[in-house]
Design an enzyme around this catalytic site. Sequence first.
Site, short mmCIF file in Angstrom:
data_model
loop_
_atom_site.label_atom_id
_atom_site.label_comp_id
_atom_site.label_asym_id
_atom_site.label_seq_id
_atom_site.Cartn_x
_atom_site.Cartn_y
_atom_site.Cartn_z
N ASP A 16 0.83 -1.21 0.00
CA ASP A 16 0.00 0.00 0.00
C ASP A 16 0.86 1.26 0.00
O ASP A 16 1.97 1.27 0.54
CB ASP A 16 -0.93 -0.02 1.22
CG ASP A 16 -2.15 0.88 1.00
OD1 ASP A 16 -2.39 1.33 -0.14
OD2 ASP A 16 -2.88 1.12 1.99
N ASN A 64 -10.69 -2.85 -5.98
CA ASN A 64 -9.87 -1.89 -6.74
C ASN A 64 -10.44 -1.60 -8.13
O ASN A 64 -10.05 -0.62 -8.77
CB ASN A 64 -8.42 -2.38 -6.87
CG ASN A 64 -7.62 -2.23 -5.58
OD1 ASN A 64 -6.67 -2.96 -5.34
ND2 ASN A 64 -7.99 -1.27 -4.73
#
Length: 217
Positions: A16, A64
């Site tokens: 991330d 996503n």
Amino acid sequence: MNEDLKIPNHVGIILDGNGRWAKMRGKPRTYGHTKGFTNLKKLAKHVFDRGVNVLSVYAFSTENFKRSKEEVDFLMNLFVDKFHELEKISNKNDIKIVFSGIKDKPLPDDVIKVIKDIEEKTKNNKPFVFNICVNYGGNYEIVDATKKIAKEVLDNKLSINDINVDLFSKYLYNDLPPVDFLIRTSGEQRVSNFMLYQIAYSEFYFPDTYFPEFDEK
Ligand code: IPE
Ligand code: IPE
Ligand code: MG
């Protein structure tokens, strides 16, 4: 290096902070993804060199797909262009690459093809396993496993009494050992639907570093 460190068998990484890393440098988010991929290659090699047997990384979640079309398209093209570089490293270092996630739409056909191709070309490598989660959601994985088990029960191939924690894990996308150590970079302290079944007893580590800079040290 502390020689007394106990090396975990299975490490999970939620990659991330690519977007924020790029933004800090005045660059588009996509630049962060390219750098993140370069870093992943280096980091994976380091992790296996240190004696970890299984590495799972979260590269793209089912959620996503809600990002901008531009960013999703960029990532899908990156996978098609670059995943083969992982295959080369894996064949040289005895690493089998497997993918976890839904190998179906909305993943583009060329991504599904690359994924299946790499799995096929690395399937005999041992002893290391590199599990890449793409179009992956931990809750979907559990639901999909449940459906497969239910079908076998209905077809009389499995009895309800056979279902237990170990058997269940064999119906997940890949039959992997539990995750011992879970890292999420960038300071966020969330699981975001990553390997929900396998992290039951994981130790968590949340470094502030953005993924493109998360290195061996
Ligand atoms: C992780 O970085 C990579 C993917 C999820 C594909 P992010 O893209 O989430 O970067 P931030 O969190 O926006 O900085
Ligand atoms: C989690 O990162 C998914 C991946 C690393 C692929 P995100 O950055 O997408 O997670 P959330 O949505 O902020 O929790
Ligand atoms: Mg993020």
